[in-house]
Design a protein around this motif. Structure first.
Motif, PDB file in Angstrom:
ATOM      1  N   LYS A  84      33.230  30.666 -36.761  1.00  0.00           N
ATOM      2  CA  LYS A  84      33.666  30.732 -35.971  1.00  0.00           C
ATOM      3  C   LYS A  84      34.659  28.846 -35.319  1.00  0.00           C
ATOM      4  N   GLY A  85      34.252  27.512 -36.526  1.00  0.00           N
ATOM      5  CA  GLY A  85      35.258  26.416 -35.239  1.00  0.00           C
ATOM      6  C   GLY A  85      34.007  25.977 -35.384  1.00  0.00           C
ATOM      7  N   LEU A  86      32.160  26.405 -35.287  1.00  0.00           N
ATOM      8  CA  LEU A  86      31.876  25.063 -34.539  1.00  0.00           C
ATOM      9  C   LEU A  86      30.889  24.984 -35.696  1.00  0.00           C
ATOM     10  N   SER A  87      30.384  23.426 -35.228  1.00  0.00           N
ATOM     11  CA  SER A  87      29.619  22.739 -36.171  1.00  0.00           C
ATOM     12  C   SER A  87      28.613  22.514 -36.015  1.00  0.00           C
ATOM     13  N   TYR A  88      27.233  22.253 -36.390  1.00  0.00           N
ATOM     14  CA  TYR A  88      26.033  21.805 -36.177  1.00  0.00           C
ATOM     15  C   TYR A  88      25.094  21.997 -37.345  1.00  0.00           C
ATOM     16  N   TYR A  89      24.035  20.804 -36.565  1.00  0.00           N
ATOM     17  CA  TYR A  89      22.902  20.483 -37.857  1.00  0.00           C
ATOM     18  C   TYR A  89      22.121  20.893 -37.717  1.00  0.00           C
ATOM     19  N   SER A  90      20.981  21.228 -38.345  1.00  0.00           N
ATOM     20  CA  SER A  90      19.697  22.269 -38.351  1.00  0.00           C
ATOM     21  C   SER A  90      18.517  21.961 -38.236  1.00  0.00           C
ATOM     22  N   PHE A  91      17.536  22.262 -38.210  1.00  0.00           N
ATOM     23  CA  PHE A  91      16.220  22.499 -38.585  1.00  0.00           C
ATOM     24  C   PHE A  91      15.431  23.648 -38.234  1.00  0.00           C
ATOM     25  N   TYR A  92      14.490  23.797 -39.563  1.00  0.00           N
ATOM     26  CA  TYR A  92      14.032  25.177 -39.354  1.00  0.00           C
ATOM     27  C   TYR A  92      12.757  24.655 -39.556  1.00  0.00           C
ATOM     28  N   SER A  93      11.571  25.699 -38.947  1.00  0.00           N
ATOM     29  CA  SER A  93       9.661  25.530 -39.097  1.00  0.00           C
ATOM     30  C   SER A  93       9.617  27.051 -39.051  1.00  0.00           C
ATOM     31  N   TYR A  94       7.982  27.510 -39.803  1.00  0.00           N
ATOM     32  CA  TYR A  94       8.186  28.859 -39.995  1.00  0.00           C
ATOM     33  C   TYR A  94       8.096  29.320 -38.505  1.00  0.00           C
ATOM     34  N   ASP A  95       8.119  28.961 -37.297  1.00  0.00           N
ATOM     35  CA  ASP A  95       7.895  29.516 -36.203  1.00  0.00           C
ATOM     36  C   ASP A  95       9.363  29.194 -35.128  1.00  0.00           C
ATOM     37  N   THR A  96       9.912  28.120 -35.242  1.00  0.00           N
ATOM     38  CA  THR A  96      10.838  27.366 -34.313  1.00  0.00           C
ATOM     39  C   THR A  96      11.723  27.185 -35.016  1.00  0.00           C
ATOM     40  N   GLY A  97      13.029  26.114 -34.513  1.00  0.00           N
ATOM     41  CA  GLY A  97      14.197  25.853 -34.859  1.00  0.00           C
ATOM     42  C   GLY A  97      14.464  24.971 -33.994  1.00  0.00           C
ATOM     43  N   LEU A  98      16.074  24.451 -34.552  1.00  0.00           N
ATOM     44  CA  LEU A  98      16.608  23.055 -33.166  1.00  0.00           C
ATOM     45  C   LEU A  98      18.258  24.297 -34.061  1.00  0.00           C
ATOM     46  N   LEU A  99      19.561  23.732 -32.740  1.00  0.00           N
ATOM     47  CA  LEU A  99      20.524  23.922 -33.356  1.00  0.00           C
ATOM     48  C   LEU A  99      21.060  21.739 -32.685  1.00  0.00           C
ATOM     49  N   SER A 100      21.942  21.310 -33.051  1.00  0.00           N
ATOM     50  CA  SER A 100      21.947  19.963 -33.103  1.00  0.00           C
ATOM     51  C   SER A 100      23.602  19.662 -33.783  1.00  0.00           C
ATOM     52  N   LYS A 101      24.459  19.575 -31.638  1.00  0.00           N
ATOM     53  CA  LYS A 101      26.242  19.000 -31.926  1.00  0.00           C
ATOM     54  C   LYS A 101      25.657  17.961 -33.259  1.00  0.00           C
ATOM     55  N   HIS A 102      25.137  16.594 -33.037  1.00  0.00           N
ATOM     56  CA  HIS A 102      24.680  15.252 -33.012  1.00  0.00           C
ATOM     57  C   HIS A 102      23.532  15.913 -34.252  1.00  0.00           C
ATOM     58  N   PRO A 103      24.273  14.376 -34.947  1.00  0.00           N
ATOM     59  CA  PRO A 103      23.526  13.918 -36.577  1.00  0.00           C
ATOM     60  C   PRO A 103      21.724  14.073 -36.280  1.00  0.00           C
ATOM     61  N   ILE A 104      21.026  15.041 -36.599  1.00  0.00           N
ATOM     62  CA  ILE A 104      19.597  14.490 -36.008  1.00  0.00           C
ATOM     63  C   ILE A 104      18.596  13.154 -37.389  1.00  0.00           C
ATOM     64  N   THR A 105      17.686  12.693 -36.860  1.00  0.00           N
ATOM     65  CA  THR A 105      18.283  11.020 -37.229  1.00  0.00           C
ATOM     66  C   THR A 105      16.281  10.964 -37.355  1.00  0.00           C
ATOM     67  N   ASP A 106      15.486  11.962 -37.504  1.00  0.00           N
ATOM     68  CA  ASP A 106      14.544  11.795 -37.773  1.00  0.00           C
ATOM     69  C   ASP A 106      13.839  12.901 -36.680  1.00  0.00           C
ATOM     70  N   SER A 107      12.606  13.410 -38.199  1.00  0.00           N
ATOM     71  CA  SER A 107      11.612  14.577 -37.333  1.00  0.00           C
ATOM     72  C   SER A 107      10.369  14.162 -37.155  1.00  0.00           C
ATOM     73  N   LEU A 108       9.428  14.699 -36.937  1.00  0.00           N
ATOM     74  CA  LEU A 108       8.389  14.599 -36.616  1.00  0.00           C
ATOM     75  C   LEU A 108       7.601  15.790 -36.602  1.00  0.00           C
ATOM     76  N   THR A 109       6.330  16.224 -37.085  1.00  0.00           N
ATOM     77  CA  THR A 109       5.333  16.670 -36.763  1.00  0.00           C
ATOM     78  C   THR A 109       4.257  16.594 -35.686  1.00  0.00           C
ATOM     79  N   VAL A 110       4.693  17.200 -34.305  1.00  0.00           N
ATOM     80  CA  VAL A 110       3.381  16.254 -33.414  1.00  0.00           C
ATOM     81  C   VAL A 110       2.630  17.203 -33.229  1.00  0.00           C
ATOM     82  N   PHE A 111       2.293  18.596 -33.544  1.00  0.00           N
ATOM     83  CA  PHE A 111       1.484  19.982 -33.500  1.00  0.00           C
ATOM     84  C   PHE A 111       1.596  20.804 -34.687  1.00  0.00           C
ATOM     85  N   PRO A 112       0.563  20.935 -35.687  1.00  0.00           N
ATOM     86  CA  PRO A 112       1.394  21.260 -37.221  1.00  0.00           C
ATOM     87  C   PRO A 112       1.069  23.207 -36.868  1.00  0.00           C
ATOM     88  N   GLU A 113       1.453  23.746 -37.402  1.00  0.00           N
ATOM     89  CA  GLU A 113       1.119  25.415 -36.579  1.00  0.00           C
ATOM     90  C   GLU A 113       0.494  25.328 -38.416  1.00  0.00           C
TER      91      GLU A 113
END
Length: 265
Positions: A84-113
């Motif tokens: 549909k003409g939209l670009s997003y970066y993504s993060f995926y885990s067992y039960d959560t996720g994130l979309l970002s229009k901007h590059p994801i520069t870092d990731s950290l597990t704060v509270f593990p599943e």
């Protein structure tokens, strides 16, 4: 709206914050509990994609994206959005996720599943030179004291005796580890703020806001006469975070928080 410290209280279908004309230090966020990838409702997945296309938020935090279809949910959404003409970066885990229009520069597990006691993940990005730390979460759903306060077992929807006191309700709450998860988030968020990040937490906390279960509405909705100082939102507010839902809808009588959908306009 200033978004330096912003708490999204969910357990609603979604909460979004947006501005008509964005300034360089503003960004938009959509928080969505999609409930089993939106696939349990006819047309649910397409509705999720279409709403993102309509709002075009900078960030989307997802909860309840369990991999029932054995696919990477956020990658699948990104592919649908690209069509549909939209670009997003993504993060995926067992039960959560994130979309970002901007590059994801870092990731950290704060509270593990672990054993379904929830999880919190931290993703960082940059919006027009402003550092942003976005936390996506889904906290414990097994020990849900708000179901007890309603007289129902949350897993089977079987009617149970109402608790005798608020203390009895909160005793169930302690077992959930939600407070432990939020304390870890607050510790990390304080480091982010000190380093110049704007901080967002979005997700399904599986607990109401203490601002919802108050004296004025204790006999309304499904509160059954209880005034409950729910602990997750208390901890977050004490740490300086703002409940975005209550910012937009300050009146808990006309716009209750976590109630059955029929109670909320």
């Amino acid at each position: 709206m200033r978004l330096t410290n912003l708490l999204f209280t969910t357990l609603l279908l979604f909460v979004s914050v947006f501005a008509r004309s964005q300034k360089s230090n503003e960004f938009t966020v959509l928080q969505w509990n999609v409930w089993q990838e939106g696939t349990m409702v006819p047309g649910g997945y397409d509705a999720i994609v279409n709403e993102i296309v309509r709002l075009k938020p900078d960030f989307v935090t997802f909860s309840e994206v369990r991999n029932y279809n054995k696919t990477n949910f956020t990658a699948r959404v990104c592919a649908s959005l690209k069509e549909k003409g939209l670009s997003y970066y993504s993060f995926y885990s067992y039960d959560t996720g994130l979309l970002s229009k901007h590059p994801i520069t870092d990731s950290l597990t704060v509270f593990p599943e672990k054993d379904d006691h929830g999880s919190i993940y931290r993703l960082t990005s940059s919006v027009n030179g402003h550092k942003v730390a976005v936390y996506t979460s889904h906290l414990d759903y097994l020990d849900c004291a708000y179901y007890n306060a309603r007289g129902y077992d949350g897993s089977t929807w079987k009617e149970i005796p109402l608790p005798a006191s608020v203390e009895e309700i909160l005793k169930v709450n302690v077992a959930s580890q939600r407070d432990d998860a939020i304390r870890l988030f607050i510790t990390q968020a304080e480091k982010d703020l000190a380093a110049g990040y704007k901080v967002i937490i979005g997700g399904d906390f599986n607990e109401p806001s203490y601002r919802d279960w108050i004296e004025k509405n204790k006999d309304m909705y499904d509160h059954n006469g209880f005034v409950v100082p729910w602990t997750v939102t208390t901890l977050l507010e004490e740490a300086g975070f703002v409940d975005s839902y209550r910012k937009i809808y300050p009146n808990p009588l006309t716009h209750p928080g976590f109630t059955y959908p029929s109670d909320n306009p």
